[in-house]
Scaffold this motif. Structure first.
Motif, PDB file in Angstrom:
ATOM      1  N   VAL A   1      37.224  47.059  39.547  1.00  0.00           N
ATOM      2  CA  VAL A   1      38.423  46.444  39.752  1.00  0.00           C
ATOM      3  C   VAL A   1      39.134  46.199  38.056  1.00  0.00           C
ATOM      4  O   VAL A   1      38.371  46.196  37.256  1.00  0.00           O
TER       5      VAL A   1
ATOM      6  N   CYS B   1      37.264  44.380  34.511  1.00  0.00           N
ATOM      7  CA  CYS B   1      36.192  43.707  35.099  1.00  0.00           C
ATOM      8  C   CYS B   1      34.896  44.415  34.567  1.00  0.00           C
ATOM      9  O   CYS B   1      34.500  45.635  35.051  1.00  0.00           O
TER      10      CYS B   1
ATOM     11  N   CYS C   1      33.226  39.431  36.356  1.00  0.00           N
ATOM     12  CA  CYS C   1      33.510  39.170  37.616  1.00  0.00           C
ATOM     13  C   CYS C   1      34.883  38.605  38.179  1.00  0.00           C
ATOM     14  O   CYS C   1      34.828  37.357  37.781  1.00  0.00           O
TER      15      CYS C   1
ATOM     16  N   GLY D   1      35.753  38.159  41.161  1.00  0.00           N
ATOM     17  CA  GLY D   1      35.408  37.730  42.556  1.00  0.00           C
ATOM     18  C   GLY D   1      36.085  38.474  43.437  1.00  0.00           C
ATOM     19  O   GLY D   1      36.386  38.097  44.619  1.00  0.00           O
TER      20      GLY D   1
ATOM     21  N   THR E   1      28.726  42.983  37.145  1.00  0.00           N
ATOM     22  CA  THR E   1      27.592  44.165  37.505  1.00  0.00           C
ATOM     23  C   THR E   1      28.170  45.087  38.453  1.00  0.00           C
ATOM     24  O   THR E   1      28.029  46.347  38.255  1.00  0.00           O
ATOM     25  N   ALA E   2      28.919  44.748  39.526  1.00  0.00           N
ATOM     26  CA  ALA E   2      29.413  45.527  40.532  1.00  0.00           C
ATOM     27  C   ALA E   2      30.481  46.583  40.054  1.00  0.00           C
ATOM     28  O   ALA E   2      30.167  47.776  40.134  1.00  0.00           O
ATOM     29  N   CYS E   3      31.250  46.130  39.064  1.00  0.00           N
ATOM     30  CA  CYS E   3      32.236  46.992  38.670  1.00  0.00           C
ATOM     31  C   CYS E   3      31.637  47.900  37.714  1.00  0.00           C
ATOM     32  O   CYS E   3      32.230  48.862  37.371  1.00  0.00           O
TER      33      CYS E   3
HETATM   34  S1  FES Z   1      31.703  42.514  39.464  1.00  0.00           S
HETATM   35 FE1  FES Z   1      34.102  43.127  39.430  1.00  0.00          FE
HETATM   36  S2  FES Z   1      34.770  41.721  40.677  1.00  0.00           S
HETATM   37 FE2  FES Z   1      33.019  41.310  40.734  1.00  0.00          FE
END
Ligand code: FES
Length: 168
Positions: free
Chosen positions: A144, A94, A135, A137, A97-99
């Motif tokens: 992830v 993934c 993403c 989710g 952004t978060a990952c």
């Molecule tokens: S940014 Fe990776 S699961 Fe949402």
């Protein structure tokens, strides 16, 4: 052996075996006179061969009495058909952004190095295909990585390398 015929991507060579041809012919024969059978036939044939090379598409076209361009049109339209061999294990990293900020930017480089391939390529031994996604989710588990149907979250690089090695 590796060819380089897919837009500069590294593509492993995989021949269709006599057993696979036999199964392909059986699938075609079972659907020969049924209307709307092209997509189910192609799906089953892809399950047998792992992908749909040109010679297999031509066999399907001939078997179902269709013009090859009709078959090629379908296989190139739907993203679930693949025209090049794919690995036994599909690794999706993934890059949402978060990952990304939690480490998958660095992880990607490590994965490429470990597998010896770039994104959207397949290793010569057909063990891995590497893809990136936007993403999944599951941002709470960032960073992830999904391998086949398995989601691996909160991964650190060393752990990720260990996990990858578990998939033969
Ligand atoms: S940014 Fe990776 S699961 Fe949402």
């Amino acid at each position: 052996m590796t060819s380089d015929s897919s837009g500069g991507k590294k593509v492993p060579v995989k021949e269709i075996t006599p057993e696979e041809w036999e199964k392909v012919d059986q699938i075609i024969a079972a659907h020969k006179d049924k209307s709307g059978s092209l997509i189910p036939v192609l799906q089953q044939v892809q399950e047998v061969c792992g992908f749909l090379p040109e010679e297999v598409q031509l066999r399907v076209a001939e078997g179902l009495n269709m013009h090859p361009s009709h078959v090629f049109g379908v296989t190139t339209f739907y993203s679930f058909f693949t025209l090049v061999p794919r690995g036994r294990n599909i690794v999706r990293l993934c890059m949402g952004t978060a990952c990304y900020v939690q480490g998958n930017n660095k992880m990607l480089g490590k994965l490429k190095q470990k597998m010896g391939i770039d994104v959207d390529e397949t290793s010569d031994d057909l063990r891995y295909s590497l893809e990136t996604v936007r993403c999944l989710g599951a941002c709470g588990l960032a960073p992830v990585m999904v391998i086949n149907q398995d989601t691996h979250g909160l991964l650190e690089i060393d752990k990720a390398m260990e996990v990858i090695g578990e998939y033969e």
